[in-house]
Motif scaffolding. Structure first.
Motif, mmCIF file in Angstrom:
data_model
loop_
_atom_site.group_PDB
_atom_site.id
_atom_site.type_symbol
_atom_site.label_atom_id
_atom_site.label_comp_id
_atom_site.label_asym_id
_atom_site.label_seq_id
_atom_site.Cartn_x
_atom_site.Cartn_y
_atom_site.Cartn_z
ATOM 1 N N CYS A 96 0.125 -4.566 0.385
ATOM 2 C CA CYS A 96 0.944 -4.486 1.601
ATOM 3 C C CYS A 96 0.455 -3.453 2.606
ATOM 4 O O CYS A 96 1.096 -3.226 3.621
ATOM 5 C CB CYS A 96 2.393 -4.192 1.212
ATOM 6 N N CYS A 123 5.707 -1.093 -1.777
ATOM 7 C CA CYS A 123 5.999 -2.213 -2.677
ATOM 8 C C CYS A 123 5.980 -1.803 -4.151
ATOM 9 O O CYS A 123 6.216 -2.618 -5.031
ATOM 10 C CB CYS A 123 5.005 -3.361 -2.435
ATOM 11 N N GLY A 179 0.599 -0.421 2.326
ATOM 12 C CA GLY A 179 1.485 0.748 2.357
ATOM 13 C C GLY A 179 0.758 2.005 1.924
ATOM 14 O O GLY A 179 -0.379 1.957 1.448
ATOM 15 N N CYS A 184 2.195 2.525 -4.775
ATOM 16 C CA CYS A 184 2.441 2.237 -3.362
ATOM 17 C C CYS A 184 3.880 2.612 -3.027
ATOM 18 O O CYS A 184 4.813 2.199 -3.725
ATOM 19 C CB CYS A 184 2.210 0.753 -3.071
ATOM 20 N N CYS A 244 -2.500 0.535 0.074
ATOM 21 C CA CYS A 244 -2.155 -0.493 -0.905
ATOM 22 C C CYS A 244 -2.853 -1.812 -0.574
ATOM 23 O O CYS A 244 -2.838 -2.266 0.565
ATOM 24 C CB CYS A 244 -0.637 -0.700 -0.905
#
Ligand SMILES: [Zn+2]
Ligand SMILES: [Zn+2]
Length: 163
Positions: A148, A128, A150, A125, A145
């Protein structure tokens, strides 16, 4: 036991089988034993006609020395009982009693024949830095992700520790 590592060849295997035979069965092993890696379902076998023993080196390596010793004891139970005219089959009382006495393996454990399925693709990711291992390529425009949300980036696209 003098040799605590798995014997690599038939000669060393023979020595180990003879040692176990003397020590636990108080009788010599007077036939041949060898590795036979074509044994697919078991760690070892007793050949009724020739009285020889065969063992699977891959099985021994997969489960280690204690399991090999237990397998040798199991096959030696067949061997000694058969030669002395007693019940040598798995269901026979003689066999079960002797097996318990010497601490032999009851059943062969399943041996993993195919190589382990290891993840081939590693994604990270970009936010994070959580990493994900996947066996197949994933579409990073569709999957994000899990922590998060992401954006994911393919880090490695080669085989990881195959086998
Ligand atoms: Zn058996
Ligand atoms: Zn993330």
């Amino acid at each position: 036991m003098t040799n605590l590592s798995i014997p690599e060849n038939d000669h060393d295997l023979m020595q180990l089988v003879c040692e176990i035979s003397e020590r636990y069965f108080f009788a010599p092993f007077c036939h041949m034993c060898r590795y036979n890696n074509r044994l697919r379902t078991s760690g070892g076998r007793y050949l009724l006609k020739s009285h020889d023993l065969e063992f699977n080196l891959r099985y021994a390596k997969a489960y280690g020395m204690p399991e090999l010793v237990a397998t040798i004891k199991h096959e030696l139970c067949h061997y000694h009982l058969h030669l002395s005219g007693r019940g040598y089959r798995h269901g026979d009382r003689d066999f079960m009693q002797l097996l318990q006495k010497v601490g032999g393996a009851r059943y062969a454990r399943p041996i993993q024949l195919r190589s382990r399925q290891t993840p081939r693709y590693e994604y990270v990711c970009t936010d994070c830095l959580q990493t994900y291992m996947r066996q197949r390529r994933i579409d990073t425009s569709q999957y994000v992700c899990g922590k998060c949300h992401g954006k994911l980036l393919l880090k490695k696209d080669h085989f990881v520790n195959e086998g």
